[in-house]
Design an enzyme around this catalytic site. Structure first.
Site, PDB file in Angstrom:
ATOM      1  N   SER A 332       1.304  -1.495   0.092  1.00 26.14           N
ATOM      2  CA  SER A 332       0.175  -0.215  -0.397  1.00 26.14           C
ATOM      3  C   SER A 332       0.707   0.978  -0.193  1.00 26.14           C
ATOM      4  CB  SER A 332      -1.252   0.296   1.620  1.00 26.14           C
ATOM      5  OG  SER A 332      -2.150   0.869   0.985  1.00 26.14           O
ATOM      6  N   ASP A 389      -9.001  -5.244  -6.073  1.00 22.38           N
ATOM      7  CA  ASP A 389      -8.406  -3.412  -4.498  1.00 22.38           C
ATOM      8  C   ASP A 389      -8.584  -2.747  -5.126  1.00 22.38           C
ATOM      9  OD1 ASP A 389      -7.476  -3.177  -3.184  1.00 22.38           O
ATOM     10  OD2 ASP A 389      -5.028  -3.903  -3.471  1.00 22.38           O
ATOM     11  N   HIS A 454      -7.838  -5.842  -0.368  1.00 23.84           N
ATOM     12  CA  HIS A 454      -6.346  -4.882   0.184  1.00 23.84           C
ATOM     13  C   HIS A 454      -5.685  -5.349   0.944  1.00 23.84           C
ATOM     14  CE1 HIS A 454      -3.982  -1.836  -0.591  1.00 23.84           C
ATOM     15  NE2 HIS A 454      -4.005  -1.190   0.534  1.00 23.84           N
TER      16      HIS A 454
END
Length: 524
Positions: A332, A389, A454
């Site tokens: 991320s 995602d 995610h």
């Protein structure tokens, strides 16, 4: 020589006339008289032969019973085949029946048991390490997924998990003048942490926020521990990998100010003052990511850029003359910062060894000029992307990479270059994409929520089970489901959560994964 033996009361053992028969099958054609039985070898052989014939004979009644049973089974089999139940029974019901089989339940119990964790084989990579490090952009290794590359991807993902767990074990930044080095429980003991890394936000919350909510503490701090630098020191592992590996692992968003920086999504010049070169595009990156990367905290906490470049230069000098590699891995926000780190190392470090980035669930970071800059500096990037995602599709609002490619092939390249220079949201992804899909997992719901899609552990689960884009989830996946079930129970198929209860698996008691000790990988 003969040996005689005289027994006391031998008259008690004198033989009498005895005739032997066995259910109508005599041992000989006539009754045998033991008194007259010749001790000769020929006679013994004859009796043994008769006995063998007797044992080879089959009782006609038993044979008839076996034949009748076989006929009945054949009739039943033909009847079932004639019904053609495979076509009548829906696929969902048939799959459910297969999953309820004892064999499948045993496998589920093994995957839910942390006491029997299995690992994929760690083969010798010395002769092909550059290929696995991206020298050929992982051509031919992704679909189908090479087993050695799968193991390496999961291994680097676990370095990121170690960063998450280290941060959550003590999220507050020390108030000491010199920040202490943190202990990181690395998943691979052949590596040693050499440097703690901090990221600092350029913005701060108003003072009244601390007055109103003083308990927020670390959530509002400007500087936070975000990762580490580690180097392989085990000779056997160096020999297996074919080089000494330097790893930089970076976690995702955790504090309020990090979230605030994520939303500063306008593109800014990476190097202020650069103009669009003739025939090229000026390199630009997201404002918030660049802020976290370049900002320091009043000389007490150096910037992430300064820390990582200085430490890598030190390690390169320390291990001069050895084959080295630099592997940057992040999830991320950490995946976005990993690209900025890779860009800096490829340009600021003289004679830098091969640099590769393995990113999980990373957002877009810069424009096409930034992507071209990384390619020109020979930085290899493998982006692991979950099809569901949404974080991997932001920021940016102009065109997708697929549409951009089609437009350029149609002759609209000059117009797009002009827009890339002037549009504040003309983002572009970098490197080679490796796509997985939550829907391919037999354990996760196909409509799993955003956080699950995610989640880093979900990514590692999908990578471990991936075989090829046109193949189902591999049945011999070895990664334990304990952590994933503990973090994403609501996104597990009800069939499997109920099976877990039926198997009397108590995660907290059997595996010591209490809520406080099993820190989740944040969904950011």
């Amino acid at each position: 020589m003969q040996i005689g033996l005289t027994l006391p009361n031998s008259h008690l053992f004198q033989p009498k006339d005895v005739k032997l028969k066995c259910n109508g099958f005599p041992l000989n054609a006539q009754s045998v008289n033991l008194k007259t039985l010749s001790p000769s070898t020929e006679m013994t052989k004859k009796h043994i032969a008769n006995l063998e014939k007797l044992l080879q004979k089959t009782n006609p009644v038993i044979q008839q019973s076996c034949n009748n049973r076989s006929t009945l089974e054949n009739k039943r089999r033909n009847l079932l085949e004639g019904l053609n139940l495979a076509n009548i029974w829906p696929d969902e019901m048939r799959k459910a029946a297969e999953e309820m089989s004892p064999r499948h339940l045993n496998r589920l119990k093994r995957l839910l048991s942390s006491k029997s964790i299995e690992f994929s084989p760690r083969n010798n990579l010395a002769s092909r390490w550059k290929e696995y490090h991206g020298s050929n952009n992982w051509l031919g290794l992704l679909d189908p997924l090479d087993e050695n590359l799968r193991r390496e991807l999961v291994r680097y993902g676990e370095f990121i998990q170690a960063a998450y767990h280290c941060f959550h074990s003590d999220p507050a930044t020390s108030a000491e003048e010199v920040l202490p080095e943190r202990h990181v429980a690395l998943p691979d003991r052949s590596y040693k942490v050499t440097k703690s890394l901090y990221a600092t936000s350029s913005i701060g919350l108003p003072k009244w926020v601390d007055d109103v909510a003083p308990d927020l503490g670390w959530m509002t701090q400007r500087s936070s521990w975000i990762g580490y630098v580690a180097v392989c020191e085990d000779r056997n592992e160096i020999r297996r990998m074919g080089r000494r590996d330097i790893v930089i692992a970076l976690r995702g968003t955790a504090t309020c100010l990090e979230w605030a920086e994520n939303f500063r999504d306008l593109l800014v010049e990476q190097n202020v003052g650069d103009d669009c070169a003739e025939g090229g595009v000026q390199s630009k990156v997201e404002c918030g990511f660049l802020s976290l990367y370049k900002t320091s905290d009043d000389h007490r906490v150096p910037s992430l850029a300064e820390s990582v470049v200085n430490e890598v230069q030190r390690l390169i000098e320390q291990y001069k003359g050895e084959p080295l590699s630099i592997t940057i891995t992040g999830h991320s926000l950490g995946a976005a910062l990993a690209l900025l780190v890779a860009d800096d190392l490829s340009t600021c470090v003289p004679n830098a060894p091969p640099v590769a980035v393995f990113s999980f669930g990373g957002p877009r970071v810069g424009n096409r000029g930034f992507a071209d800059r990384l390619n020109d500096n020979n930085v290899k990037v493998l982006r692991i992307v979950n099809n569901q995602d949404v974080i991997t599709r932001v920021p940016g609002m102009f065109v997708s990479e697929e549409l951009d490619k089609k437009l350029r092939e149609s002759g609209a390249g000059r117009v797009l270059d002009m827009l890339d220079c002037r549009m504040p949201w003309a983002y572009s992804h970098v490197g080679t994409e490796f796509r997985v899909d939550t829907k391919m997992s037999p354990f996760l719901k196909p409509n799993a929520d955003v956080a699950c899609c995610h989640d880093l552990e979900a990514y590692l689960h999908l990578v471990d089970g991936f075989t090829a884009s046109n193949c189902p989830f591999r049945p011999n996946a070895k990664r334990s489901l304990v952590r994933l079930l503990n973090e994403q129970r609501s996104n597990f198929k009800r069939l499997y959560t109920s099976k877990g209860k039926g198997l009397t698996i108590n995660l907290d008691r059997e595996h010591n994964f209490s809520t406080s000790s099993c820190l989740p990988s944040p969904s950011s």
